[in-house]
Scaffold this motif. Structure first.
Motif, short mmCIF file in Angstrom:
data_model
loop_
_atom_site.label_atom_id
_atom_site.label_comp_id
_atom_site.label_asym_id
_atom_site.label_seq_id
_atom_site.Cartn_x
_atom_site.Cartn_y
_atom_site.Cartn_z
N SER A 25 0.84 -1.20 0.00
CA SER A 25 0.00 0.00 0.00
C SER A 25 0.87 1.25 0.00
O SER A 25 1.95 1.27 0.60
N LEU A 47 -2.31 6.12 0.60
CA LEU A 47 -3.41 5.30 1.12
C LEU A 47 -3.29 5.14 2.62
O LEU A 47 -4.31 5.18 3.33
N MET A 74 -6.20 6.03 5.26
CA MET A 74 -6.75 5.05 6.18
C MET A 74 -6.65 5.50 7.64
O MET A 74 -7.42 5.05 8.49
N ILE A 109 -8.63 -0.98 11.80
CA ILE A 109 -8.18 -0.69 10.43
C ILE A 109 -7.82 -2.01 9.76
O ILE A 109 -7.06 -2.81 10.33
N LEU A 142 -12.46 0.62 9.43
CA LEU A 142 -11.97 1.19 8.18
C LEU A 142 -11.41 0.10 7.30
O LEU A 142 -10.59 -0.71 7.75
N GLN A 143 -11.85 0.10 6.05
CA GLN A 143 -11.46 -0.92 5.09
C GLN A 143 -11.25 -0.26 3.73
O GLN A 143 -12.06 0.56 3.31
N PHE A 144 -10.15 -0.62 3.05
CA PHE A 144 -10.00 -0.12 1.69
C PHE A 144 -10.30 -1.26 0.72
O PHE A 144 -10.27 -2.43 1.07
N VAL A 148 -11.28 4.17 0.32
CA VAL A 148 -11.45 3.90 1.74
C VAL A 148 -12.93 3.94 2.10
O VAL A 148 -13.66 4.83 1.65
N ARG A 155 -15.61 3.64 5.53
CA ARG A 155 -15.72 3.66 6.99
C ARG A 155 -17.08 3.10 7.39
O ARG A 155 -18.11 3.59 6.93
N LEU A 203 -10.31 12.15 2.32
CA LEU A 203 -9.63 10.90 2.61
C LEU A 203 -8.46 10.62 1.70
O LEU A 203 -7.67 9.73 1.97
#
Length: 197
Positions: free
Chosen positions: A25, A29, A33, A110, A141-143, A178, A180, A195
């Motif tokens: 990453s 990013l 995050m 995260i 939180l997730q991408f 991202v 949330r 973000l």
């Protein structure tokens, strides 16, 4: 100490399904995050830290090492993380074990895990574990590299979650977005700004 990129490439070649990314990453990013984190965030948990790009960003935001717990399956990544981030708790365990190993409520989880490439039961177990340890107003939180949230609408509804979508982070390979997640109801998806900074 092995460089993060060399370690990432070695683990990718050895276990591509578990690493499930073409490159580490980006710092952009990682900043996206960790936006909003700081000394006031309380305990923070990270799922799938890999080489620690998000971990470093979490600590740079001011989260004390003793307030950060990592869950990583890859033994070489685990050894690297323990050496690189003294004071941070690192569990060589799946994210689904979080509720067994975390005894206090946390403010933020995260996740760097590739949810979209996982079977539905595994994906559901990971997200359920996150909300088992999160405080009532905590955030997950997730991408994702996809154009939709990494959880299907029916799972979001079943878990009673709301989702906020951030801007696309183009300075990542591949570009990522991202998301949330929080507990609670809303009239529809919302968009958070800032973000991608």
């Amino acid at each position: 100490m092995t460089s993060d990129l060399a370690l990432f490439r070695r683990r990718l070649l050895k276990n591509p399904r578990q690493v499930s990314a073409v490159a580490p990453s980006s710092q952009t990013l990682a900043r996206a995050m960790t936006l909003g984190l700081g000394p006031q965030s309380g305990p923070v948990v990270e799922f799938g830290p890999g080489t620690g790009r998000f971990t470093a960003a979490i600590l740079a935001r001011g989260v004390p090492p003793e307030n950060l717990t990592l869950f990583e399956l890859d033994e070489e990544f685990v050894a690297h993380l323990r050496q690189k981030f003294p004071g941070v708790t690192v569990h060589q365990a799946p994210a689904q074990e979080a509720a067994r190993l975390i005894t206090q409520q946390v403010g933020v989880v995260i996740s760097g895990l590739p949810l979209l490439s996982m079977p539905e039961p595994v994906r559901q177990g990971i997200v359920a574990a996150a909300f088992e340890i999160l405080a009532p107003r905590g955030r997950y939180l997730q991408f994702t590299y996809g154009n939709r949230p990494p959880l299907p609408p029916e799972l979001i509804a079943a878990l009673g979650l709301t989702v906020s979508r951030g801007h696309k982070v183009w300075a990542n390979l591949p570009p990522a977005r991202v998301y949330r997640f929080r507990r609670g109801a809303t009239d529809g998806p919302t968009t958070e700004t800032g973000l991608s900074r």
